[in-house]
Scaffold this motif. Structure first.
Motif, mmCIF file in Angstrom:
data_model
loop_
_atom_site.group_PDB
_atom_site.id
_atom_site.type_symbol
_atom_site.label_atom_id
_atom_site.label_comp_id
_atom_site.label_asym_id
_atom_site.label_seq_id
_atom_site.Cartn_x
_atom_site.Cartn_y
_atom_site.Cartn_z
ATOM 1 N N ILE A 1 3.009 -4.466 -3.001
ATOM 2 C CA ILE A 1 1.932 -5.286 -2.928
ATOM 3 C C ILE A 1 1.989 -6.485 -1.861
ATOM 4 C CG2 ILE A 1 0.580 -7.070 -4.405
ATOM 5 C CD1 ILE A 1 1.019 -5.738 -6.692
ATOM 6 N N ALA A 2 3.163 -6.895 -1.809
ATOM 7 C CA ALA A 2 3.565 -8.081 -0.795
ATOM 8 C C ALA A 2 3.293 -7.503 0.476
ATOM 9 C CB ALA A 2 4.915 -8.626 -1.021
ATOM 10 N N VAL A 3 3.844 -6.407 0.633
ATOM 11 C CA VAL A 3 3.546 -5.611 1.826
ATOM 12 C C VAL A 3 2.293 -5.238 2.623
ATOM 13 C CG1 VAL A 3 4.346 -3.357 3.219
ATOM 14 C CG2 VAL A 3 6.164 -4.532 2.012
ATOM 15 N N TYR A 4 1.538 -5.047 1.441
ATOM 16 C CA TYR A 4 0.296 -4.579 1.689
ATOM 17 C C TYR A 4 -0.609 -5.823 2.373
ATOM 18 C CZ TYR A 4 -4.773 -3.400 0.623
ATOM 19 O OH TYR A 4 -6.067 -3.387 0.572
ATOM 20 N N PHE A 5 -0.498 -6.927 1.508
ATOM 21 C CA PHE A 5 -1.005 -8.106 2.003
ATOM 22 C C PHE A 5 -0.635 -8.910 3.186
ATOM 23 C CE2 PHE A 5 -2.697 -7.990 -2.463
ATOM 24 C CZ PHE A 5 -3.880 -8.126 -2.383
ATOM 25 N N VAL A 6 0.802 -8.839 3.212
ATOM 26 C CA VAL A 6 1.379 -9.432 4.424
ATOM 27 C C VAL A 6 1.132 -8.807 5.891
ATOM 28 C CG1 VAL A 6 3.859 -10.023 5.366
ATOM 29 C CG2 VAL A 6 3.332 -10.429 3.077
ATOM 30 N N PHE A 7 1.146 -7.498 5.761
ATOM 31 C CA PHE A 7 0.940 -6.700 7.144
ATOM 32 C C PHE A 7 -0.499 -6.431 7.224
ATOM 33 C CE2 PHE A 7 5.528 -6.409 6.231
ATOM 34 C CZ PHE A 7 6.089 -6.737 7.356
ATOM 35 N N GLY A 8 -1.269 -6.714 6.238
ATOM 36 C CA GLY A 8 -2.801 -6.282 6.187
ATOM 37 C C GLY A 8 -3.034 -4.838 6.464
ATOM 38 N N LEU A 9 -2.232 -4.112 5.693
ATOM 39 C CA LEU A 9 -2.601 -2.523 5.746
ATOM 40 C C LEU A 9 -3.878 -2.086 5.273
ATOM 41 C CD1 LEU A 9 0.743 -1.485 3.843
ATOM 42 C CD2 LEU A 9 0.333 -1.766 6.353
ATOM 43 N N GLN A 10 -4.660 -1.280 6.410
ATOM 44 C CA GLN A 10 -5.961 -0.843 5.974
ATOM 45 C C GLN A 10 -5.861 0.396 5.416
ATOM 46 O OE1 GLN A 10 -8.390 -2.558 7.223
ATOM 47 N NE2 GLN A 10 -6.867 -4.264 7.564
#
Length: 301
Positions: free
Chosen positions: A113-122
């Protein structure tokens, strides 16, 4: 005198080393870190095959999501039986380390979840949601009106198709969509079909591994329906279909690398049986995916 002491230590050290390696290997395999590495590698492989820039955050996200999914049963078990005592004497590595695996599962989904938001994954929300429903329903039984609905993995003949579908979606389609390719393009779905056939051929071997257990649980699988040998033939047939698609969509060095990886997978299938140890499947069958990615990496350098 000191020389004699050193000579005595040498055999002890050589005996301890294999034990330490075995313990490390068991930890990597049974904790699902190894298979999560396979998912990580296949995700990067998709970028390489498509000639696209690799997204390391996406590959890490897939690694963490896979790690959570494969440890979900331990998380569920700990939540349902919070006061359960740790079984240190069990022969099963999983039972001895169930609490650690539950912690690993929670940490992995938190990190994902952190990776998803920190890197703004589309990532399309519905895309992830339907895969999450399948993955959770595969392991966790649902309660509806006080009735326990069985898990998806116990539905006759469905297990291998669910595994192949989720893996093809996550490691095949997701990176392509992340790179901006349209879902409706024929090339996108041809790639999905290739990955689906390859994973399905390997997934059938886990039905071979679980043949006796599934018979005891009265779960109908392909080995129970058509026999172990015919299941292996079916698995090889899927690999042949996979190679046929490769010949229609790839060429040159990449085609040779992918065909070589199919040959390795075929060898694993041929030597598989219901009597092979669990590590055979967790290392060699899952490892065939790592070999697949490794050959493509070498071909694209």
């Amino acid at each position: 005198m000191n020389k004699g002491k050193h000579l005595n230590k040498a055999p002890i050290a050589s005996a301890i080393l294999p034990v330490a390696i075995k313990k490390l290997l068991e930890a990597l395999v049974y904790s699902s870190v190894f298979i999560s590495c396979c998912a990580f590698a296949l995700t990067l492989e998709t970028y390489w095959l498509a000639g696209l820039s690799s997204s390391m955050p996406m590959a890490v996200f897939v690694f963490l999501a896979t790690l959570f999914t494969y440890n979900l049963s331990s998380v569920q078990s700990i939540i349902r039986r919070a006061n359960q005592q740790r079984n240190r004497q069990s022969e099963s590595w999983v039972l001895r380390h169930k609490q650690s695996m539950a912690v690993l599962g929670v940490l992995s989904i938190t990190s994902a979840i952190a990776v998803y938001f920190v890197f703004g994954l589309q990532i399309n929300t519905w895309f992830i949601l339907h895969l999450a429903v399948i993955s959770i329903g595969y392991t966790v039984p649902v309660l509806y009106k006080k009735r326990r609905i069985r898990t998806l993995r116990s539905v006759p003949l469905l297990k291998v198709f669910l595994i192949a579908y989720v893996w093809a979606m996550v490691t095949g389609l997701l990176p392509l969509l992340d790179a901006g390719l349209a879902a409706g393009q024929p090339e996108t779905w041809l790639f999905f079909a290739r990955r689906f056939l390859f994973i399905l051929a390997l997934a059938l071997l886990f039905d071979v591994r679980d043949y006796h257990y599934d018979r005891q649980m009265k779960t109908l699988t392909f080995p129970g329906l058509i026999g172990v040998q015919n299941t292996k033939i079916l698995s090889l047939g899927l690999l042949v279909a996979y190679v046929a698609l490769l010949c229609a969509t790839e060429e040159s060095t990449l085609l040779l690398a992918l065909v070589a990886s199919a040959v390795v997978a075929a060898a694993v299938i041929i030597f598989a049986s219901e009597h092979k140890p669990r590590l055979y499947y967790l290392l060699l069958v899952d490892g065939a995916m790592l070999v697949h990615a490794g050959f493509v990496y070498l071909a694209t350098r």
